[in-house]
Scaffold this motif. Structure first.
Motif, PDB file in Angstrom:
ATOM      1  N   ASN A   1     -77.213  42.094 -30.587  1.00 16.74           N
ATOM      2  CA  ASN A   1     -76.474  42.719 -31.690  1.00 16.74           C
ATOM      3  C   ASN A   1     -77.380  43.541 -32.607  1.00 16.74           C
ATOM      4  OD1 ASN A   1     -74.009  41.816 -30.833  1.00 16.74           O
ATOM      5  ND2 ASN A   1     -73.912  40.070 -32.227  1.00 16.74           N
ATOM      6  N   LYS A   2     -78.678  43.240 -32.584  1.00 13.11           N
ATOM      7  CA  LYS A   2     -79.587  43.992 -33.470  1.00 13.11           C
ATOM      8  C   LYS A   2     -79.736  45.445 -33.021  1.00 13.11           C
ATOM      9  CE  LYS A   2     -82.129  40.042 -35.244  1.00 13.11           C
ATOM     10  NZ  LYS A   2     -82.108  38.954 -34.253  1.00 13.11           N
ATOM     11  N   TYR A   3     -79.637  45.705 -31.716  1.00 15.72           N
ATOM     12  CA  TYR A   3     -79.666  47.113 -31.269  1.00 15.72           C
ATOM     13  C   TYR A   3     -78.503  47.861 -31.908  1.00 15.72           C
ATOM     14  CZ  TYR A   3     -82.916  45.804 -27.507  1.00 15.72           C
ATOM     15  OH  TYR A   3     -83.989  45.350 -26.788  1.00 15.72           O
ATOM     16  N   PHE A   4     -77.349  47.197 -31.982  1.00 17.15           N
ATOM     17  CA  PHE A   4     -76.152  47.869 -32.500  1.00 17.15           C
ATOM     18  C   PHE A   4     -76.266  48.089 -34.008  1.00 17.15           C
ATOM     19  CE2 PHE A   4     -74.109  45.017 -29.060  1.00 17.15           C
ATOM     20  CZ  PHE A   4     -74.599  45.837 -28.051  1.00 17.15           C
ATOM     21  N   SER A   5     -76.772  47.089 -34.706  1.00 12.27           N
ATOM     22  CA  SER A   5     -76.775  47.236 -36.165  1.00 12.27           C
ATOM     23  C   SER A   5     -77.798  48.265 -36.623  1.00 12.27           C
ATOM     24  CB  SER A   5     -76.951  45.891 -36.874  1.00 12.27           C
ATOM     25  OG  SER A   5     -78.154  45.302 -36.543  1.00 12.27           O
ATOM     26  N   ILE A   6     -78.902  48.432 -35.891  1.00 14.23           N
ATOM     27  CA  ILE A   6     -79.876  49.460 -36.319  1.00 14.23           C
ATOM     28  C   ILE A   6     -79.395  50.869 -35.935  1.00 14.23           C
ATOM     29  CG2 ILE A   6     -81.385  49.594 -34.275  1.00 14.23           C
ATOM     30  CD1 ILE A   6     -83.773  49.475 -36.207  1.00 14.23           C
ATOM     31  N   ALA A   7     -78.426  50.935 -35.022  1.00 20.21           N
ATOM     32  CA  ALA A   7     -77.925  52.240 -34.566  1.00 20.21           C
ATOM     33  C   ALA A   7     -76.596  52.611 -35.234  1.00 20.21           C
ATOM     34  CB  ALA A   7     -77.771  52.234 -33.051  1.00 20.21           C
ATOM     35  N   ALA A   8     -76.220  51.898 -36.302  1.00 21.76           N
ATOM     36  CA  ALA A   8     -74.976  52.184 -37.045  1.00 21.76           C
ATOM     37  C   ALA A   8     -73.739  52.082 -36.165  1.00 21.76           C
ATOM     38  CB  ALA A   8     -75.045  53.547 -37.736  1.00 21.76           C
ATOM     39  N   MET A   9     -73.739  51.092 -35.282  1.00 21.37           N
ATOM     40  CA  MET A   9     -72.581  50.895 -34.395  1.00 21.37           C
ATOM     41  C   MET A   9     -71.722  49.739 -34.905  1.00 21.37           C
ATOM     42  SD  MET A   9     -74.751  51.035 -30.854  1.00 21.37           S
ATOM     43  CE  MET A   9     -73.444  51.331 -29.651  1.00 21.37           C
ATOM     44  N   PRO A  10     -70.416  49.910 -35.033  1.00 20.96           N
ATOM     45  CA  PRO A  10     -69.554  48.770 -35.375  1.00 20.96           C
ATOM     46  C   PRO A  10     -69.624  47.730 -34.245  1.00 20.96           C
ATOM     47  CG  PRO A  10     -68.363  50.849 -35.595  1.00 20.96           C
ATOM     48  CD  PRO A  10     -69.652  51.157 -34.889  1.00 20.96           C
ATOM     49  N   ILE A  11     -69.867  46.472 -34.619  1.00 19.15           N
ATOM     50  CA  ILE A  11     -69.984  45.413 -33.612  1.00 19.15           C
ATOM     51  C   ILE A  11     -68.608  44.781 -33.399  1.00 19.15           C
ATOM     52  CG2 ILE A  11     -71.012  43.158 -33.084  1.00 19.15           C
ATOM     53  CD1 ILE A  11     -73.499  44.120 -34.684  1.00 19.15           C
ATOM     54  N   VAL A  12     -68.162  44.799 -32.150  1.00 23.19           N
ATOM     55  CA  VAL A  12     -66.844  44.233 -31.821  1.00 23.19           C
ATOM     56  C   VAL A  12     -67.005  42.737 -31.577  1.00 23.19           C
ATOM     57  CG1 VAL A  12     -64.937  44.281 -30.182  1.00 23.19           C
ATOM     58  CG2 VAL A  12     -66.066  46.406 -30.840  1.00 23.19           C
ATOM     59  N   SER A  13     -66.217  41.970 -32.296  1.00 23.02           N
ATOM     60  CA  SER A  13     -66.314  40.517 -32.161  1.00 23.02           C
ATOM     61  C   SER A  13     -65.133  39.985 -31.346  1.00 23.02           C
ATOM     62  CB  SER A  13     -66.343  39.875 -33.549  1.00 23.02           C
ATOM     63  OG  SER A  13     -65.227  40.316 -34.287  1.00 23.02           O
ATOM     64  N   SER A  14     -65.175  38.668 -31.083  1.00 23.33           N
ATOM     65  CA  SER A  14     -64.091  38.038 -30.345  1.00 23.33           C
ATOM     66  C   SER A  14     -63.576  36.851 -31.157  1.00 23.33           C
ATOM     67  CB  SER A  14     -64.584  37.605 -28.961  1.00 23.33           C
ATOM     68  OG  SER A  14     -63.498  37.139 -28.192  1.00 23.33           O
ATOM     69  N   THR A  15     -63.139  35.817 -30.471  1.00 21.65           N
ATOM     70  CA  THR A  15     -62.601  34.652 -31.167  1.00 21.65           C
ATOM     71  C   THR A  15     -63.478  33.423 -30.938  1.00 21.65           C
ATOM     72  OG1 THR A  15     -61.184  34.475 -29.220  1.00 21.65           O
ATOM     73  CG2 THR A  15     -60.188  35.351 -31.222  1.00 21.65           C
ATOM     74  N   TYR A  16     -64.563  33.622 -30.186  1.00 25.82           N
ATOM     75  CA  TYR A  16     -65.576  32.591 -30.027  1.00 25.82           C
ATOM     76  C   TYR A  16     -66.868  33.316 -29.682  1.00 25.82           C
ATOM     77  CZ  TYR A  16     -67.561  28.006 -29.158  1.00 25.82           C
ATOM     78  OH  TYR A  16     -68.341  26.883 -29.241  1.00 25.82           O
ATOM     79  N   TRP A  17     -67.976  32.600 -29.446  1.00 27.80           N
ATOM     80  CA  TRP A  17     -69.225  33.278 -29.059  1.00 27.80           C
ATOM     81  C   TRP A  17     -68.996  34.008 -27.741  1.00 27.80           C
ATOM     82  CZ3 TRP A  17     -70.701  32.869 -33.569  1.00 27.80           C
ATOM     83  CH2 TRP A  17     -70.744  31.663 -34.261  1.00 27.80           C
ATOM     84  N   ASN A  18     -69.677  35.168 -27.603  1.00 30.15           N
ATOM     85  CA  ASN A  18     -69.404  36.052 -26.462  1.00 30.15           C
ATOM     86  C   ASN A  18     -70.066  35.552 -25.178  1.00 30.15           C
ATOM     87  OD1 ASN A  18     -68.370  37.519 -28.552  1.00 30.15           O
ATOM     88  ND2 ASN A  18     -69.620  39.324 -28.235  1.00 30.15           N
ATOM     89  N   HIS A  19     -69.574  34.442 -24.639  1.00 28.15           N
ATOM     90  CA  HIS A  19     -70.198  33.976 -23.397  1.00 28.15           C
ATOM     91  C   HIS A  19     -69.205  33.321 -22.444  1.00 28.15           C
ATOM     92  CE1 HIS A  19     -71.286  29.833 -25.419  1.00 28.15           C
ATOM     93  NE2 HIS A  19     -69.995  30.004 -25.267  1.00 28.15           N
ATOM     94  N   VAL A  20     -69.633  33.343 -21.178  1.00 26.83           N
ATOM     95  CA  VAL A  20     -68.967  32.541 -20.145  1.00 26.83           C
ATOM     96  C   VAL A  20     -70.035  31.605 -19.581  1.00 26.83           C
ATOM     97  CG1 VAL A  20     -67.264  34.297 -19.507  1.00 26.83           C
ATOM     98  CG2 VAL A  20     -69.484  34.254 -18.347  1.00 26.83           C
ATOM     99  N   PHE A  21     -69.565  30.521 -18.955  1.00 32.56           N
ATOM    100  CA  PHE A  21     -70.499  29.582 -18.344  1.00 32.56           C
ATOM    101  C   PHE A  21     -70.368  29.597 -16.836  1.00 32.56           C
ATOM    102  CE2 PHE A  21     -70.467  27.317 -22.526  1.00 32.56           C
ATOM    103  CZ  PHE A  21     -71.817  27.468 -22.760  1.00 32.56           C
ATOM    104  N   GLY A  22     -71.527  29.564 -16.153  1.00 34.93           N
ATOM    105  CA  GLY A  22     -71.493  29.459 -14.701  1.00 34.93           C
ATOM    106  C   GLY A  22     -72.803  29.867 -14.065  1.00 34.93           C
ATOM    107  N   LYS A  23     -73.063  29.307 -12.920  1.00 36.93           N
ATOM    108  CA  LYS A  23     -74.227  29.743 -12.137  1.00 36.93           C
ATOM    109  C   LYS A  23     -73.741  30.689 -11.035  1.00 36.93           C
ATOM    110  CE  LYS A  23     -78.540  27.749 -10.406  1.00 36.93           C
ATOM    111  NZ  LYS A  23     -78.702  28.746  -9.355  1.00 36.93           N
ATOM    112  N   GLU A  24     -72.503  30.502 -10.621  1.00 38.69           N
ATOM    113  CA  GLU A  24     -71.872  31.377  -9.623  1.00 38.69           C
ATOM    114  C   GLU A  24     -70.537  31.864 -10.193  1.00 38.69           C
ATOM    115  OE1 GLU A  24     -73.413  32.378  -7.036  1.00 38.69           O
ATOM    116  OE2 GLU A  24     -75.099  30.996  -7.274  1.00 38.69           O
ATOM    117  N   PRO A  25     -70.069  33.046  -9.719  1.00 44.37           N
ATOM    118  CA  PRO A  25     -68.822  33.594 -10.272  1.00 44.37           C
ATOM    119  C   PRO A  25     -67.631  32.638 -10.185  1.00 44.37           C
ATOM    120  CG  PRO A  25     -69.931  35.228  -8.920  1.00 44.37           C
ATOM    121  CD  PRO A  25     -70.728  33.972  -8.778  1.00 44.37           C
ATOM    122  N   ALA A  26     -67.591  31.789  -9.167  1.00 37.33           N
ATOM    123  CA  ALA A  26     -66.458  30.852  -9.047  1.00 37.33           C
ATOM    124  C   ALA A  26     -66.422  29.884 -10.227  1.00 37.33           C
ATOM    125  CB  ALA A  26     -66.556  30.069  -7.741  1.00 37.33           C
ATOM    126  N   GLU A  27     -67.598  29.555 -10.765  1.00 39.37           N
ATOM    127  CA  GLU A  27     -67.632  28.668 -11.940  1.00 39.37           C
ATOM    128  C   GLU A  27     -67.133  29.418 -13.182  1.00 39.37           C
ATOM    129  OE1 GLU A  27     -71.245  25.685 -11.679  1.00 39.37           O
ATOM    130  OE2 GLU A  27     -71.826  27.627 -10.913  1.00 39.37           O
TER     131      GLU A  27
END
Ligand SMILES: Cc1cc2nc3c(=O)[nH]c(=O)nc-3n(C[C@H](O)[C@H](O)[C@H](O)COP(=O)(O)O)c2cc1C
Length: 205
Positions: A132-158
């Protein structure tokens, strides 16, 4: 309106790609065009601080970075995706982002962005802070979600089984589409971009 989805994994069809697919499908359903950009699995050089980009406007290494910069000029928004490596974004994505933001940072100004991560178990929140720091130093609006921006898994099926993670990706797509439409309306209503001041002091007086 077009959003570029950058896959910063070395695996084109891995977990990061699955997360990005959710955002892509959502954006497309909202009428937003998308472009997938895989940064590849060849080594990506780090910035050598040669400053040649200050004269040419391009990175001295003519690779995926310059290819992306030419596409970025025409894009309205960006999503950067990466696997978590040792609780940070992949080194390849960091080298890529260092070089593209240093050589062509003006292409990103006022364009919305989000960074999303795939982790086997932990480190995605620390990775978000870094990206997110790349975005804030470049004057970019940061798009948020409803939780932290992650998925969990070691393989796509997970990742496929991570319903909340995929919902979080979908909500990024919805929020990005909404913000892009708002910006488009503002442009049509004659609202100008701000003219930012610029001062560079290196902490010397
Ligand atoms: C070098 C390396 C370091 C990793 N470090 C972490 C880590 O700190 N935390 C974690 O949860 N997963 C870690 N992982 C696992 C990946 O983040 C995870 O498998 C991810 O979903 C892979 O995404 P991809 O398929 O798009 O490459 C690591 C994997 C590698 C290869």
């Amino acid at each position: 309106m077009k959003v570029i989805l950058v896959n910063g994994s070395s695996r084109p069809d891995g977990c990061t790609a699955r997360a990005l697919k959710e955002i892509r499908d959502t954006l497309n359903a909202e009428g937003i065009e998308t472009l997938d950009f895989f940064i590849g699995n060849a080594p990506i050089a780090d910035c050598t601080a040669c400053l040649s980009c200050r004269k040419t406007g391009k990175c001295v290494f003519n690779d995926k970075v310059n290819e992306f910069a030419s596409l970025a000029a025409e894009a309205d928004g960006f999503v950067f995706g990466s696997p978590v490596y040792y609780a940070h974004p992949s080194g390849r994505l960091l080298s890529f982002m260092d070089r593209v933001f240093y050589s062509a940072g003006n292409l990103f100004k006022f364009k919305p962005a989000a960074a999303v991560f795939s982790a086997r178990r932990a480190g995605s929140v620390a990775s978000m802070d870094i990206a997110n720091k790349y975005f804030s130093i470049a004057a970019m609006p940061i798009v948020s979600s409803t939780y932290w921006n992650h998925v969990f898994g070691k393989e796509p099926a997970e990742v496929e089984a991570d319903a909340e993670g995929l919902m979080t990706m979908k909500n990024i797509g919805l929020n990005m589409a909404w913000l892009l439409k708002c910006i488009d309306c503002a442009k049509k209503a004659g609202i100008e971009y701000p003219v930012n001041e610029k001062l560079f002091t290196n902490f010397t007086r």
